[in-house]
Design an enzyme around this catalytic site. Structure first.
Site, PDB file in Angstrom:
ATOM      1  N   CYS A 118       0.817  -1.206   0.000  1.00 31.52           N
ATOM      2  CA  CYS A 118       0.000   0.000   0.000  1.00 31.52           C
ATOM      3  C   CYS A 118       0.854   1.261   0.000  1.00 31.52           C
ATOM      4  O   CYS A 118       1.866   1.335   0.701  1.00 31.52           O
ATOM      5  CB  CYS A 118      -0.955  -0.011   1.186  1.00 31.52           C
ATOM      6  SG  CYS A 118      -2.115  -1.400   1.088  1.00 31.52           S
ATOM      7  N   CYS A 132      -3.112  -0.633  -3.589  1.00 38.66           N
ATOM      8  CA  CYS A 132      -3.929  -0.118  -2.487  1.00 38.66           C
ATOM      9  C   CYS A 132      -3.381   1.189  -1.930  1.00 38.66           C
ATOM     10  O   CYS A 132      -2.207   1.510  -2.121  1.00 38.66           O
ATOM     11  CB  CYS A 132      -4.046  -1.169  -1.385  1.00 38.66           C
ATOM     12  SG  CYS A 132      -2.473  -1.865  -0.865  1.00 38.66           S
TER      13      CYS A 132
END
Ligand code: AVW
Length: 250
Positions: free
Chosen positions: A74, A156
């Protein structure tokens, strides 16, 4: 006896070509530890060996991706289009900031390689393979589409994309970035897309380019969009100076 010698030499040459590609795959893979590289090689081969090199669909690589899945990273995922050299020049020095597909195991092992199979043979060939756009379902193109889709699926947080300000259409609908990756960004995982338009001396596009409007329209509702024009020299500076915080690069 001459024929036997020729046959043996030819056989050895073919065998060597085959194992040269295999060695490249294995040595690239072994740099990543934690994987059974021999097993991955076997799974990889299954996608294309003994097949017409124009009949290897994208899904043929699903078992390979499943055997070496991309880990979600992420806020570090970096996409790119027509900026290969500047992106990789940067990410190889700043692994702390961003990860591209080509910095992952499968991406790094196969980057720049050409391979295909042939009906009736269990060998891997590295020449005489179809070119990128010669036929749609060729082994190399299908791999990159499959891997790009899987890489985009796990993106993400804040994701970044480096696009090229020195070409007419920085967001080109035929690119892998536009046709495969952007459509898979899911608002439940991806919070924001930060576009970096790489500006060189003779740039003809920037964040105001009309193609980027198409990009904002293609984004899943709920994903925020941002764009920055950044000079190539600033990107290189950030690559050369690890003391610059990732968030302060641009
Ligand atoms: P790219 P993308 N012939 O810079 O957005 C041979 O256009 O498509 O950017 N090779 C080709 C061709 C072609 N016509 N088109 C593409 N390629 C291969 C994976 C070639 O290896 C990453 F995650 C070229 O260097 C990026 O976010 C590479 O595809 C995204 O896909 C990139 O072409 C970049 O694909």
């Amino acid at each position: 006896i001459v024929i036997v010698i020729i046959a043996v030499v030819l056989g050895l040459t073919l065998r060597q070509n085959k194992s040269e590609f295999e060695s490249t795959f294995l040595s690239g893979c072994e740099k990543f530890n934690q994987y059974d590289c021999k097993k991955l090689w076997g799974v990889f081969q299954q996608a294309y060996v003994d097949k017409d090199p124009c009949k290897v669909p994208v899904e043929a690589y699903d078992p390979l991706i499943a055997a070496a899945p991309f880990k979600p990273q992420c806020n570090k995922t970096m996409f790119w289009s027509k900026t290969k050299d500047v992106v990789h020049g940067f990410t190889e020095k700043r692994k702390d900031c961003f990860v591209t597909l080509e910095d992952t195991l499968l991406g790094s092992v196969l980057d720049g390689l050409t391979w295909c199979g042939k009906e009736g043979s269990n060998d891997t060939f590295t020449s005489g393979c179809p070119g990128w756009s010669e036929c749609e379902n060729n082994p190399v193109r299908s791999f990159w589409i499959c891997a790009s889709a899987a890489f985009a699926d796990v993106a993400c947080g804040d994701v970044t994309a480096m696009l090229n300000g020195s070409i007419n259409t920085p967001f080109n609908p035929t690119s892998i970035f536009a046709s495969v990756e952007v459509p898979r960004f899911n608002a439940s995982r991806v919070k924001k897309l930060n576009v970096v338009v790489v500006i060189q001396k003779n740039n003809i596009s920037n964040c105001n380019h009309s193609s980027l409007k198409n990009l904002t329209q293609a984004l899943d509702t709920g994903i925020t969009y941002g764009c920055k024009d950044v000079s190539e020299s600033r990107i290189q500076e950030c690559g050369a100076k690890p003391e610059i915080a990732c968030g302060a690069c641009w």
